[in-house]
Motif scaffolding. Structure first.
Motif, PDB file in Angstrom:
ATOM      1  N   LEU A   1      13.668  14.183  54.227  1.00 11.48           N
ATOM      2  CA  LEU A   1      14.180  13.315  55.405  1.00 11.48           C
ATOM      3  C   LEU A   1      13.002  13.052  56.348  1.00 11.48           C
ATOM      4  N   MET A   2      12.119  13.896  56.390  1.00 14.53           N
ATOM      5  CA  MET A   2      10.867  13.959  57.433  1.00 14.53           C
ATOM      6  C   MET A   2      10.018  14.522  57.243  1.00 14.53           C
ATOM      7  N   LEU A   3       8.742  14.675  57.824  1.00 11.96           N
ATOM      8  CA  LEU A   3       7.746  15.969  58.215  1.00 11.96           C
ATOM      9  C   LEU A   3       7.625  16.161  59.438  1.00 11.96           C
TER      10      LEU A   3
ATOM     11  N   SER B   1      -2.089   6.222  55.662  1.00 14.02           N
ATOM     12  CA  SER B   1      -3.156   5.347  54.771  1.00 14.02           C
ATOM     13  C   SER B   1      -2.813   5.535  53.377  1.00 14.02           C
ATOM     14  N   ASP B   2      -1.827   6.266  52.952  1.00 16.55           N
ATOM     15  CA  ASP B   2      -1.573   6.288  51.517  1.00 16.55           C
ATOM     16  C   ASP B   2      -0.092   5.577  51.145  1.00 16.55           C
ATOM     17  N   ALA B   3      -0.158   4.659  50.309  1.00 19.75           N
ATOM     18  CA  ALA B   3       0.810   3.694  49.951  1.00 19.75           C
ATOM     19  C   ALA B   3       2.313   4.424  49.671  1.00 19.75           C
ATOM     20  N   ALA B   4       1.976   5.537  48.978  1.00 20.24           N
ATOM     21  CA  ALA B   4       3.166   6.402  48.403  1.00 20.24           C
ATOM     22  C   ALA B   4       3.829   7.174  49.564  1.00 20.24           C
ATOM     23  N   LEU B   5       3.238   7.253  50.599  1.00 18.37           N
ATOM     24  CA  LEU B   5       3.351   8.331  51.697  1.00 18.37           C
ATOM     25  C   LEU B   5       3.744   7.590  53.070  1.00 18.37           C
ATOM     26  N   LYS B   6       3.145   6.387  53.255  1.00 16.34           N
ATOM     27  CA  LYS B   6       3.319   5.810  54.574  1.00 16.34           C
ATOM     28  C   LYS B   6       4.418   5.674  55.130  1.00 16.34           C
ATOM     29  N   ASP B   7       5.840   5.480  54.237  1.00 21.53           N
ATOM     30  CA  ASP B   7       6.843   5.431  55.126  1.00 21.53           C
ATOM     31  C   ASP B   7       7.658   6.496  55.451  1.00 21.53           C
ATOM     32  N   LEU B   8       7.043   7.914  55.211  1.00 18.95           N
ATOM     33  CA  LEU B   8       7.605   9.051  55.518  1.00 18.95           C
ATOM     34  C   LEU B   8       7.627   9.033  57.045  1.00 18.95           C
ATOM     35  N   HIS B   9       8.759   9.578  57.515  1.00 14.84           N
ATOM     36  CA  HIS B   9       8.957   9.406  59.109  1.00 14.84           C
ATOM     37  C   HIS B   9       8.354  10.979  59.558  1.00 14.84           C
ATOM     38  N   VAL B  10       7.476  10.807  60.390  1.00 19.06           N
ATOM     39  CA  VAL B  10       6.448  11.970  60.964  1.00 19.06           C
ATOM     40  C   VAL B  10       6.981  12.301  62.468  1.00 19.06           C
ATOM     41  N   ILE B  11       7.247  13.644  62.695  1.00 16.18           N
ATOM     42  CA  ILE B  11       7.560  14.040  64.276  1.00 16.18           C
ATOM     43  C   ILE B  11       6.352  15.122  64.380  1.00 16.18           C
ATOM     44  N   LEU B  12       5.576  15.061  65.282  1.00 13.10           N
ATOM     45  CA  LEU B  12       4.597  15.996  65.983  1.00 13.10           C
ATOM     46  C   LEU B  12       5.368  17.026  66.779  1.00 13.10           C
ATOM     47  N   HIS B  13       5.263  18.197  66.302  1.00 15.54           N
ATOM     48  CA  HIS B  13       5.933  19.323  67.008  1.00 15.54           C
ATOM     49  C   HIS B  13       4.795  20.412  67.411  1.00 15.54           C
ATOM     50  N   THR B  14       4.543  20.446  68.719  1.00 16.54           N
ATOM     51  CA  THR B  14       3.473  21.227  69.248  1.00 16.54           C
ATOM     52  C   THR B  14       3.644  21.445  70.582  1.00 16.54           C
TER      53      THR B  14
END
Length: 316
Positions: A235-237, A257-270
Protein backbone atom coordinates in the motif's frame (compact mmCIF):
# COMPACT_ATOMS: atom_id res chain seq x y z
CA UNK A 1 29.22 24.31 26.06
CA UNK A 2 26.08 25.36 24.15
CA UNK A 3 28.34 26.87 21.46
CA UNK A 4 29.07 23.35 20.24
CA UNK A 5 25.68 23.44 18.49
CA UNK A 6 25.65 27.06 17.28
CA UNK A 7 25.92 26.13 13.58
CA UNK A 8 23.18 23.48 13.64
CA UNK A 9 21.06 25.42 11.12
CA UNK A 10 23.88 25.24 8.58
CA UNK A 11 24.04 21.48 9.06
CA UNK A 12 20.54 20.92 7.72
CA UNK A 13 22.09 20.88 4.24
CA UNK A 14 23.72 17.55 5.11
CA UNK A 15 20.42 15.75 5.45
CA UNK A 16 19.20 14.45 2.13
CA UNK A 17 22.83 13.98 1.06
CA UNK A 18 23.05 10.70 3.02
CA UNK A 19 25.19 12.43 5.65
CA UNK A 20 24.76 13.13 9.33
CA UNK A 21 26.53 14.74 12.23
CA UNK A 22 26.94 13.03 15.57
CA UNK A 23 27.60 14.49 18.98
CA UNK A 24 29.95 12.08 20.76
CA UNK A 25 30.12 11.76 24.52
CA UNK A 26 30.99 9.37 27.33
CA UNK A 27 28.95 8.01 30.21
CA UNK A 28 30.52 6.22 33.18
CA UNK A 29 33.52 4.76 31.34
CA UNK A 30 35.69 5.31 28.28
CA UNK A 31 33.20 3.94 25.73
CA UNK A 32 32.10 6.57 23.20
CA UNK A 33 28.39 7.03 22.55
CA UNK A 34 26.63 9.33 20.08
CA UNK A 35 23.36 11.05 19.23
CA UNK A 36 22.37 12.76 16.01
CA UNK A 37 22.89 16.53 16.25
CA UNK A 38 19.50 17.23 14.65
CA UNK A 39 17.70 15.85 17.70
CA UNK A 40 19.70 17.98 20.12
CA UNK A 41 18.60 21.45 21.22
CA UNK A 42 21.56 22.34 23.39
CA UNK A 43 24.36 21.01 25.59
CA UNK A 44 24.90 22.61 29.01
CA UNK A 45 26.86 21.96 32.18
CA UNK A 46 24.71 20.21 34.75
CA UNK A 47 22.50 22.80 36.50
CA UNK A 48 20.81 22.38 39.85
CA UNK A 49 18.26 19.55 39.80
CA UNK A 50 15.02 19.27 41.74
CA UNK A 51 14.02 15.81 42.91
CA UNK A 52 10.80 14.40 41.48
CA UNK A 53 9.06 12.08 43.96
CA UNK A 54 7.72 8.74 42.70
CA UNK A 55 9.37 9.13 39.30
CA UNK A 56 11.11 6.40 37.30
CA UNK A 57 14.42 5.43 38.99
CA UNK A 58 16.34 6.63 35.92
CA UNK A 59 14.82 10.13 36.17
CA UNK A 60 17.23 11.90 38.52
CA UNK A 61 15.24 15.13 38.74
CA UNK A 62 13.93 18.08 36.79
CA UNK A 63 15.50 21.36 35.77
CA UNK A 64 14.20 24.64 34.38
CA UNK A 65 15.68 25.69 31.02
CA UNK A 66 14.43 28.27 28.54
CA UNK A 67 11.14 28.77 30.40
CA UNK A 68 10.25 25.09 30.56
CA UNK A 69 10.60 22.33 33.12
CA UNK A 70 12.49 19.32 31.74
CA UNK A 71 12.93 15.82 33.11
CA UNK A 72 16.55 14.71 33.43
CA UNK A 73 17.35 11.06 32.67
CA UNK A 74 20.56 9.35 33.77
CA UNK A 75 21.46 7.89 30.39
CA UNK A 76 24.03 5.47 31.76
CA UNK A 77 21.56 3.91 34.19
CA UNK A 78 18.80 3.91 31.56
CA UNK A 79 20.81 1.62 29.25
CA UNK A 80 21.83 -0.74 32.03
CA UNK A 81 25.11 0.82 33.12
CA UNK A 82 26.16 2.29 36.48
CA UNK A 83 24.50 5.56 37.54
CA UNK A 84 26.58 8.69 37.04
CA UNK A 85 27.85 9.60 40.49
CA UNK A 86 30.42 12.35 39.91
CA UNK A 87 27.91 15.03 38.95
CA UNK A 88 30.47 17.87 38.98
CA UNK A 89 31.88 16.63 35.67
CA UNK A 90 28.52 15.87 34.06
CA UNK A 91 26.66 17.61 31.25
CA UNK A 92 23.09 17.70 30.02
CA UNK A 93 22.14 16.95 26.41
CA UNK A 94 18.72 18.50 25.83
CA UNK A 95 16.83 16.71 23.07
CA UNK A 96 13.48 16.65 21.33
CA UNK A 97 12.03 13.24 20.50
CA UNK A 98 8.49 12.44 19.51
CA UNK A 99 7.25 15.95 20.28
CA UNK A 100 8.61 16.00 23.81
CA UNK A 101 11.65 17.66 25.39
CA UNK A 102 13.92 15.72 27.72
CA UNK A 103 17.48 16.04 28.97
CA UNK A 104 20.02 13.25 29.29
CA UNK A 105 22.64 13.30 32.02
CA UNK A 106 25.98 12.29 30.47
CA UNK A 107 29.66 12.49 31.34
CA UNK A 108 32.24 14.28 29.21
CA UNK A 109 31.13 15.63 25.83
CA UNK A 110 33.72 14.78 23.17
CA UNK A 111 33.07 16.50 19.82
CA UNK A 112 30.84 16.65 16.75
CA UNK A 113 31.77 14.54 13.73
CA UNK A 114 30.48 14.64 10.17
CA UNK A 115 29.90 11.23 8.57
CA UNK A 116 28.43 9.56 5.54
CA UNK A 117 25.58 7.21 6.49
CA UNK A 118 27.37 4.46 4.57
CA UNK A 119 29.99 4.44 7.35
CA UNK A 120 27.29 3.89 9.96
CA UNK A 121 26.44 0.21 10.35
CA UNK A 122 23.78 -1.79 12.21
CA UNK A 123 25.00 -3.09 15.58
CA UNK A 124 26.27 -6.66 15.60
CA UNK A 125 23.66 -9.21 16.63
CA UNK A 126 24.14 -10.44 20.15
CA UNK A 127 26.11 -7.39 21.30
CA UNK A 128 25.72 -6.69 25.00
CA UNK A 129 23.91 -3.37 24.58
CA UNK A 130 22.54 -4.01 21.10
CA UNK A 131 18.94 -3.55 22.19
CA UNK A 132 19.78 0.06 23.12
CA UNK A 133 21.68 0.80 19.90
CA UNK A 134 20.50 1.75 16.45
CA UNK A 135 23.96 1.67 14.89
CA UNK A 136 27.71 1.74 15.37
CA UNK A 137 30.55 3.50 13.59
CA UNK A 138 34.31 3.77 13.97
CA UNK A 139 36.11 6.99 14.78
CA UNK A 140 39.93 6.81 14.76
CA UNK A 141 40.54 3.56 16.66
CA UNK A 142 37.33 3.69 18.72
CA UNK A 143 33.94 2.07 18.18
CA UNK A 144 31.16 4.62 18.64
CA UNK A 145 27.76 3.32 19.77
CA UNK A 146 24.77 5.31 18.47
CA UNK A 147 21.94 5.04 20.96
CA UNK A 148 18.30 4.20 20.27
CA UNK A 149 16.70 6.96 22.31
CA UNK A 150 13.20 5.78 21.39
CA UNK A 151 14.03 2.47 23.05
CA UNK A 152 15.31 4.28 26.15
CA UNK A 153 12.22 6.46 26.39
CA UNK A 154 9.85 3.52 25.85
CA UNK A 155 11.17 1.98 29.08
CA UNK A 156 10.52 5.22 30.99
CA UNK A 157 7.26 6.40 29.41
CA UNK A 158 5.13 3.45 28.20
CA UNK A 159 3.88 4.05 24.68
CA UNK A 160 0.32 3.79 23.41
CA UNK A 161 -0.47 2.00 20.14
CA UNK A 162 -4.26 1.88 20.15
CA UNK A 163 -6.35 3.90 17.71
CA UNK A 164 -9.25 6.05 18.92
CA UNK A 165 -12.71 4.86 18.00
CA UNK A 166 -13.54 8.17 16.32
CA UNK A 167 -10.52 7.69 14.02
CA UNK A 168 -11.07 4.01 13.26
CA UNK A 169 -13.03 3.35 10.05
CA UNK A 170 -14.44 -0.18 10.46
CA UNK A 171 -15.32 -0.48 6.78
CA UNK A 172 -11.74 0.27 5.82
CA UNK A 173 -10.46 -2.19 8.41
CA UNK A 174 -12.64 -4.94 6.92
CA UNK A 175 -11.44 -4.01 3.42
CA UNK A 176 -7.78 -4.07 4.45
CA UNK A 177 -8.18 -7.44 6.13
CA UNK A 178 -9.98 -8.94 3.15
CA UNK A 179 -7.22 -7.79 0.76
CA UNK A 180 -4.36 -8.63 3.15
CA UNK A 181 -2.93 -5.17 2.57
CA UNK A 182 0.59 -4.53 3.81
CA UNK A 183 3.04 -1.70 4.29
CA UNK A 184 6.82 -1.87 4.01
CA UNK A 185 8.47 -0.10 6.95
CA UNK A 186 12.10 0.99 7.19
CA UNK A 187 13.33 2.04 10.63
CA UNK A 188 16.59 1.40 12.47
CA UNK A 189 14.75 1.44 15.80
CA UNK A 190 13.02 -1.88 16.38
CA UNK A 191 11.06 -0.20 19.17
CA UNK A 192 9.74 2.46 16.80
CA UNK A 193 8.83 -0.21 14.26
CA UNK A 194 6.94 -2.25 16.85
CA UNK A 195 5.01 0.83 17.93
CA UNK A 196 3.94 1.61 14.37
CA UNK A 197 3.27 -2.02 13.47
CA UNK A 198 1.01 -2.50 16.50
CA UNK A 199 -0.92 0.63 15.58
CA UNK A 200 -1.36 -0.45 11.95
CA UNK A 201 -2.62 -3.86 13.02
CA UNK A 202 -5.59 -2.03 14.57
CA UNK A 203 -6.64 -0.92 11.10
CA UNK A 204 -6.12 -4.31 9.47
CA UNK A 205 -2.73 -3.58 7.87
CA UNK A 206 0.18 -6.03 7.95
CA UNK A 207 3.77 -4.77 7.96
CA UNK A 208 7.15 -5.94 6.71
CA UNK A 209 10.29 -4.70 8.44
CA UNK A 210 13.61 -3.42 7.13
CA UNK A 211 16.23 -2.11 9.59
CA UNK A 212 17.65 0.50 7.20
CA UNK A 213 17.06 2.24 3.90
CA UNK A 214 19.51 0.14 1.90
CA UNK A 215 17.82 -3.11 2.97
CA UNK A 216 14.44 -1.67 2.00
CA UNK A 217 15.69 -0.49 -1.40
CA UNK A 218 17.34 -3.83 -2.17
CA UNK A 219 14.18 -5.71 -1.21
CA UNK A 220 12.04 -3.53 -3.46
CA UNK A 221 14.44 -3.80 -6.40
CA UNK A 222 14.72 -7.57 -6.07
CA UNK A 223 10.95 -7.97 -6.00
CA UNK A 224 10.61 -5.71 -9.04
CA UNK A 225 13.20 -7.78 -10.93
CA UNK A 226 11.10 -10.85 -10.13
CA UNK A 227 8.07 -9.28 -11.76
CA UNK A 228 6.29 -7.98 -8.66
CA UNK A 229 4.13 -4.89 -9.20
CA UNK A 230 5.45 -2.88 -6.27
CA UNK A 231 2.61 -0.31 -5.91
CA UNK A 232 0.18 -3.24 -5.78
CA UNK A 233 2.34 -5.36 -3.50
CA UNK A 234 2.58 -2.60 -0.88
CA UNK A 235 0.00 0.00 0.00
CA UNK A 236 2.90 2.32 0.80
CA UNK A 237 6.43 2.65 2.16
CA UNK A 238 6.78 4.23 5.60
CA UNK A 239 10.38 5.22 6.28
CA UNK A 240 12.33 6.75 9.11
CA UNK A 241 14.66 9.63 8.23
CA UNK A 242 17.84 8.52 10.04
CA UNK A 243 19.10 5.00 9.33
CA UNK A 244 22.47 3.27 8.89
CA UNK A 245 23.89 2.81 5.39
CA UNK A 246 21.08 4.78 3.69
CA UNK A 247 18.80 7.39 5.24
CA UNK A 248 15.12 7.83 4.44
CA UNK A 249 15.69 10.85 2.23
CA UNK A 250 18.13 9.01 -0.01
CA UNK A 251 15.84 5.96 0.00
CA UNK A 252 12.99 8.11 -1.26
CA UNK A 253 15.21 9.65 -3.92
CA UNK A 254 16.27 6.19 -5.13
CA UNK A 255 12.66 4.99 -5.19
CA UNK A 256 11.60 7.98 -7.27
CA UNK A 257 14.52 7.38 -9.67
CA UNK A 258 13.53 3.77 -10.42
CA UNK A 259 10.82 3.24 -13.05
CA UNK A 260 9.49 0.14 -11.29
CA UNK A 261 9.28 1.83 -7.89
CA UNK A 262 8.54 5.49 -8.61
CA UNK A 263 4.77 5.25 -8.11
CA UNK A 264 5.07 3.82 -4.60
CA UNK A 265 3.46 6.08 -2.00
CA UNK A 266 6.09 7.17 0.56
CA UNK A 267 5.51 8.61 4.03
CA UNK A 268 8.44 9.97 6.04
CA UNK A 269 7.87 8.95 9.67
CA UNK A 270 10.45 10.56 11.92
CA UNK A 271 11.10 12.16 15.28
CA UNK A 272 12.99 15.04 13.67
CA UNK A 273 11.36 18.49 13.66
CA UNK A 274 8.29 18.99 11.51
CA UNK A 275 9.18 22.27 9.78
CA UNK A 276 12.54 20.96 8.62
CA UNK A 277 11.09 17.69 7.36
CA UNK A 278 8.32 19.44 5.46
CA UNK A 279 11.00 21.09 3.34
CA UNK A 280 12.83 17.80 2.88
CA UNK A 281 9.60 16.05 1.82
CA UNK A 282 9.32 18.46 -1.08
CA UNK A 283 13.02 18.17 -1.93
CA UNK A 284 13.24 14.38 -2.21
CA UNK A 285 9.68 13.60 -3.32
CA UNK A 286 7.97 12.02 -0.31
CA UNK A 287 4.19 12.04 -0.50
CA UNK A 288 3.70 12.95 3.13
CA UNK A 289 5.39 13.54 6.47
CA UNK A 290 4.41 12.36 9.94
CA UNK A 291 6.06 13.07 13.30
CA UNK A 292 6.64 10.13 15.63
CA UNK A 293 4.85 8.79 17.51
CA UNK A 294 1.15 9.61 17.22
CA UNK A 295 -1.00 6.47 16.72
CA UNK A 296 -4.14 8.32 15.66
CA UNK A 297 -2.26 10.46 13.13
CA UNK A 298 -0.49 7.44 11.62
CA UNK A 299 -3.79 5.55 11.35
CA UNK A 300 -5.54 8.60 9.89
CA UNK A 301 -2.97 9.15 7.16
CA UNK A 302 -2.97 5.49 6.14
CA UNK A 303 -6.77 5.33 6.13
CA UNK A 304 -7.02 8.56 4.13
CA UNK A 305 -4.71 7.18 1.45
CA UNK A 306 -6.52 3.85 1.42
CA UNK A 307 -9.83 5.66 1.01
CA UNK A 308 -8.40 7.68 -1.91
CA UNK A 309 -7.17 4.50 -3.58
CA UNK A 310 -10.59 2.89 -3.31
CA UNK A 311 -12.44 5.96 -4.57
CA UNK A 312 -10.11 6.32 -7.55
CA UNK A 313 -10.64 2.70 -8.55
CA UNK A 314 -6.99 1.74 -8.09
CA UNK A 315 -8.04 -0.63 -5.30
CA UNK A 316 -11.27 -2.48 -6.08
Amino acid sequence: MSKILQTVDQRTQLVGENRLELLMFRLAGRQLFALNVFKIQEVVKLPKLTALPHSCPHVVGVTHLRNQTISVIDLSAAIGGPPLRNREDCNLIVTEYNRSIQAFLVGAVDRIVNLNWELVLPPPKGAGRSHFLTAITRMDDDIVEILDVERVLADIVPYETSVSEDVLDRDLVDFALSRELKILMADDSLTAYRQASATLSNIGIETEYCPDGLTALNRLKEQARNGVDIPREYLMLVTDAEMPEMDGYRLTHEVRSDAALKDLHVILHTSLSGSFNQAMVEKVGCNDFLSKFQPDELAQKVQNFLREQIQSGRLV
